[in-house]
Design an enzyme around this catalytic site. Structure first.
Site, PDB file in Angstrom:
ATOM      1  N   HIS A  40       1.893   4.376  -3.074  1.00 25.00           N
ATOM      2  CA  HIS A  40       1.800   5.826  -2.967  1.00 25.00           C
ATOM      3  C   HIS A  40       2.930   6.542  -3.710  1.00 25.00           C
ATOM      4  CE1 HIS A  40      -1.681   6.580  -0.577  1.00 25.00           C
ATOM      5  NE2 HIS A  40      -1.287   5.844   0.449  1.00 25.00           N
ATOM      6  N   HIS A  45       0.834  -1.206   0.000  1.00 27.47           N
ATOM      7  CA  HIS A  45       0.000   0.000   0.000  1.00 27.47           C
ATOM      8  C   HIS A  45       0.869   1.257   0.000  1.00 27.47           C
ATOM      9  CE1 HIS A  45      -3.697   2.314   1.180  1.00 27.47           C
ATOM     10  NE2 HIS A  45      -2.770   3.139   1.644  1.00 27.47           N
ATOM     11  N   GLU A  46       1.848   1.285   0.907  1.00 23.52           N
ATOM     12  CA  GLU A  46       2.693   2.480   1.006  1.00 23.52           C
ATOM     13  C   GLU A  46       3.585   2.645  -0.223  1.00 23.52           C
ATOM     14  OE1 GLU A  46       1.776   4.421   3.174  1.00 23.52           O
ATOM     15  OE2 GLU A  46       0.655   3.028   4.438  1.00 23.52           O
ATOM     16  N   GLU A  61      -5.582   7.676  -1.731  1.00 25.63           N
ATOM     17  CA  GLU A  61      -5.871   6.528  -0.872  1.00 25.63           C
ATOM     18  C   GLU A  61      -6.667   5.436  -1.572  1.00 25.63           C
ATOM     19  OE1 GLU A  61      -4.212   6.183   1.517  1.00 25.63           O
ATOM     20  OE2 GLU A  61      -3.664   8.142   2.274  1.00 25.63           O
TER      21      GLU A  61
END
Length: 871
Positions: free
Chosen positions: A531, A527-528, A550
């Protein structure tokens, strides 16, 4: 970037929860920051200076009505709130030691003092062009114009400005020099940074008395006597300031070893309480920073290269230098200072015994050591160190066997889409970057967690390689991961070159917990990492459109993690559907228990992206304390992307992501940019009635749940993995019922039941379904714990287990609840409420005891919510 949580804001206007962005970015832009900061743990302040290099915008009007008074500039809400009317200044810059480490305050009158702060009356009666910077909870001591004449005469840039050009542009030589410096091509970035550094150390201009400033609650405003337009305004200003211990941009706390640290915590007020800056995302800038910290500390920061610490003149301190070449919003500036240690592959018992007390970030050296013939600017800025030297000395992990098949992106340059961003050294144009599946990476944490953090170090190559396979070129050349203190308010936060991870993703440290936390850790890392593409190298032009960051990261996390696990097509689809059902349940519950205004993905609707004439705006609901704990932008945004993928096909949708990244990297976007390009790329969607206005109406501009989501949730609830869970739930319900009504005392014989092995996500679903049961026998709860060893599972599983323990008052596992509330603070806020609502004296005492244990280290927003529940 998950879960940003604000620090308390004094005297918050009860009539609004919007965050003002005051900077007049349509008039003048900050193109580069040079920060020179010192960390003072004893006072809990960061002190020093920031130099801003300014570039005026064309089209500024000089009519009186276009230069608003104080009330208009500051905004209608609390324009005069928390005003500091003290008038103070400092002696000449030459009297300051080493660029201002020792500031000598002199109290005088505003008329006589250079760069003085004005009273509100003085400011109201003055006029002229005003530079407005976003600023909060900072003590500004002086603002001064810089005299860069000496730098100009020593630079060959001065020869590039002819007298004819000066006459035509009405620029003085210093302004023309700064303009040329800002405009230098990216191929000369090293020279550019060196000149910026030299300018930042220039003395103050002799006519500094003509500069005055004013601070209100949300801004710093600067004027120069006689200046009526941004074109006449000074191009380089130095602002002396220090932060406040209560400032909301950084957290002063202790790590898991009870050692002091400070870090940027992802506050909704962003970095305005760390340094005066232009907060609107359109104010893209580069920066370089020098940070002085106690010698036993490690400074981690956003930066193209890992810093090599240099011993300060005072040997108790070391100096760390970082820089970035890609223009980014000031909100992405990230800092973490503490007693961090680097995790290495050989880190096991020796680290646990405390033998190694700090990271091997290269040989700490005197200023003159190892630098050979470098210039002073190179030595002081760290720009003279080659990447290979820094990577070698800092033990960055690079490409290893990662188990993910390699994808060839060599043809991406021929896809007809070229870079559309401004000039900077872009990795998307580098042939070597296209084939770099795993960028150099390091992992840091407090010494007591180094063993647990091994899992992160092992997962990173797989996750990085999988992300490359899905999205292509890594936007940033390196990555640091830091395990942050227990009071961190979310599971993770991504910034350029650095990711913060909660200790909750590591497991409990008990035997077997590492294996059980593998899935949560891997998916959170993915997930990170996602980004880097959506949220950082491509950002939202309007911060209210958080779903662009997000929602995309949540959607991509599943795809990247499935690739990292090398799942088959069927396994990927089944895992994806199970996660979708879990997220649907979470979103449905959240929307039933939140106000409608917070459920809208595009709260500004047709006004999204619009700002005032000066460039000022507000971020709707940014300061609403409830918003900090909501996931609607993650979940509803994720489901919108799933909906769109269902219309074009999963693989075609991912292929489109790569095209979109190639076109829009280095830029800010609105929802319409993504959706319009999608509809153009897949024209059949519009022919079948799926228009831009239809997507707005159904998904972005209204609260509640779209009809498609109701329909799909029914399909997900019948998926194979879900049906397996339902069958297990029936077994547990039957077991519970078999223990009810047995009054005779006899030796208990547990019935033999064959329980199916389940995945972590299936176990979460199983516990959620059991939580819906009104009654669950104590014997069944005990057997449940024993069968799945729930106290050793990942934080998502343990959260549901703790809810089950509280609901059924299973006192034997209250220790698990206490452990969760103390060590998993990012996830435990509402568990306090469940303990209190039962009106069970023992549970309420447990809640109060846990709060007392962590009260001082808790995130302030979470602490405020919990104290309202408990106290």
């Amino acid at each position: 970037m998950p879960f940003v949580v604000m620090e308390p804001v004094k005297d918050l206007d009860p009539d609004t929860d919007d965050l003002p962005l005051r900077a007049n970015t349509n008039h003048i832009l900050v193109r580069h920051y040079v920060l020179d900061l010192s960390i003072h743990f004893d006072e809990q302040v960061i002190g020093g200076s920031v130099v801003v290099f300014l570039d005026p915008c064309s089209g500024y009007k000089t009519k009186t009505e276009d230069n608003p008074g104080l009330d208009e500039i500051a905004g209608s809400n609390d324009a005069r709130g928390s005003q500091e009317l003290k008038v103070c200044g400092f002696r000449d810059v030459d009297a300051m030691k080493d660029g201002g480490k020792e500031l000598l305050e002199v109290t005088t009158t505003a008329e006589k003092m250079p760069g003085a702060e004005c009273s509100s009356t003085q400011w109201e009666t003055s006029s002229g062009f005003t530079l407005i910077l976003d600023c909060c909870d900072l003590d500004i001591s002086k603002v001064e114009e810089l005299d860069v004449t000496k730098v100009l005469t020593m630079s060959d840039l001065s020869s590039e400005v002819t007298s004819e050009e000066l006459g035509a542009s009405s620029l003085n030589p210093s302004s023309a020099f700064i303009q040329n410096l800002i405009s230098m091509p990216s191929c000369q970035w090293k020279k550019r940074h060196q000149l910026f550094l030299s300018c930042s150390r220039a003395p103050a201009a002799q006519d500094g008395s003509s500069l005055c400033f004013y601070t209100d609650r949300w801004s710093l405003q600067v004027r120069k006597r006689g200046v009526t337009s941004p074109q006449e305004f000074p191009r380089a200003l130095r602002i002396w300031y220090k932060t406040r211990p209560s400032g909301g941009s950084v957290r002063w706390t202790k790590d898991q070893n009870s050692r002091v640290c400070v870090y940027t915590a992802g506050s909704p007020i962003n970095n305005r309480a760390l340094f005066p800056c232009q907060e609107p995302p359109v104010a893209m800038s580069t920066w370089q920073a020098t940070v002085r910290a106690p010698s036993e500390c490690v400074v981690l920061m956003s930066g193209e290269e890992p810093a090599v610490p240099i011993v300060d003149e005072d040997p108790r301190f070391t100096v760390w230098n970082y820089y970035v070449n890609m223009p980014m919003p000031a909100s992405t500036f990230t800092l973490a200072v503490g007693h961090w240690c680097q995790v290495t592959e050989e880190t096991y018992p020796s680290m646990e015994s405390g033998v190694t007390d700090r990271v091997d970030c290269g040989k700490t050296s005197k200023l003159e050591a190892r630098d050979g013939g470098l210039t002073e600017a190179e030595r002081l800025s760290g720009l003279g160190s080659s990447t290979s030297e820094v990577v070698k000395d800092s033990r960055l992990q690079t490409d290893r066997h990662d188990g993910v098949s390699e994808t060839d992106y060599s043809g991406m340059a021929d896809d007809g889409i070229s870079c559309s961003h401004g000039d900077y050294p872009c990795r998307f144009t580098e042939q070597s970057a296209r084939s770099q599946r795993v960028i150099p990476h390091r992992v840091f944490g407090p010494i007591c967690l180094l063993h647990n953090a091994q899992m992160v170090l092992k997962l990173l190559p797989r996750c990085l390689s999988a992300a490359h396979a899905v999205l292509g070129v890594h936007p940033f050349p390196r990555l640091d991961v830091l395990i942050v203190p227990a009071g961190f308010s979310s599971l993770g936060m991504a910034s350029p070159h650095i990711i913060f991870l909660s200790q909750s993703v590591l497991g409990t440290g008990r035997p077997g917990s590492e294996k059980n936390s593998f899935s949560l850790s891997g998916s959170r890392i993915c997930h990170e990492i996602a980004h880097s593409w959506f949220g950082l190298v491509i950002g939202a032009r309007d911060w209210t459109e958080e779903w662009i960051s997000e929602g995309f990261a949540t959607y991509l996390e599943d795809i990247i993690w499935a690739k990292a696990q090398q799942l088959s097509f069927q396994e990927t689809a089944e895992q994806s559907d199970l996660k979708a059902l879990l997220r649907w349940r979470r979103l449905s519950d959240e929307l039933q228990n939140s106000e409608e205004a917070l459920q809208i993905l595009r709260p500004n609707t047709e006004n999204t992206g619009q700002v005032s004439e000066s460039g000022a705006s507000t971020v709707k609901h940014a300061l609403n304390p409830d918003k900090a704990f909501m996931q609607v932008h993650y979940l509803k945004g994720y489901f919108l992307l799933r909906f769109l993928a269902s219309r074009v096909g999963e693989q075609q949708f991912i292929n489109f992501f790569r095209l979109f990244v190639k076109k829009y990297h280095g830029q800010l976007i609105l929802s319409q940019d993504f959706l319009r390009m999608l509809l153009i790329t897949f024209p059949d969607m519009e022919r079948k009635g799926l228009t831009l206005s239809a997507i707005y109406a159904e998904w972005l501009d209204r609260p509640g749940i779209p009809e498609w989501l109701y329909e799909r949730s029914a399909v997900w609830s019948q998926a194979r993995l879900v049906e397996e869970v339902k069958a297990e739930v029936v077994k547990w319900i039957l077991l519970s019922q078999s223990h009810q009504g047995k009054g005779r005392k006899r030796k208990r014989i547990e019935p033999k039941v064959n329980y199916k092995e389940v995945t972590p996500d299936q176990l979460v679903m199983l516990l959620e379904l059991l939580l819906e049961e009104e009654e669950l026998n104590v014997a069944a709860v005990r057997a449940l714990q024993k069968t799945y060893i729930l106290q050793n599972r990942d934080a998502e599983v343990r959260h549901r287990w703790c809810e089950l323990v509280v609901k059924h008052a299973y006192t034997q596992a209250y220790g698990d609840v206490e452990h969760f509330l103390v060590h998993d603070q990012a996830m435990g806020v509402y568990l306090y409420g469940e303990l209190m609502v039962q009106e069970d004296p023992e549970q309420q005492a447990l809640a109060r005891r846990c709060l007392s244990l962590v009260q001082e280290e808790m995130d302030q927003s979470a602490r405020r919510v919990v104290e309202e529940m408990v106290l």
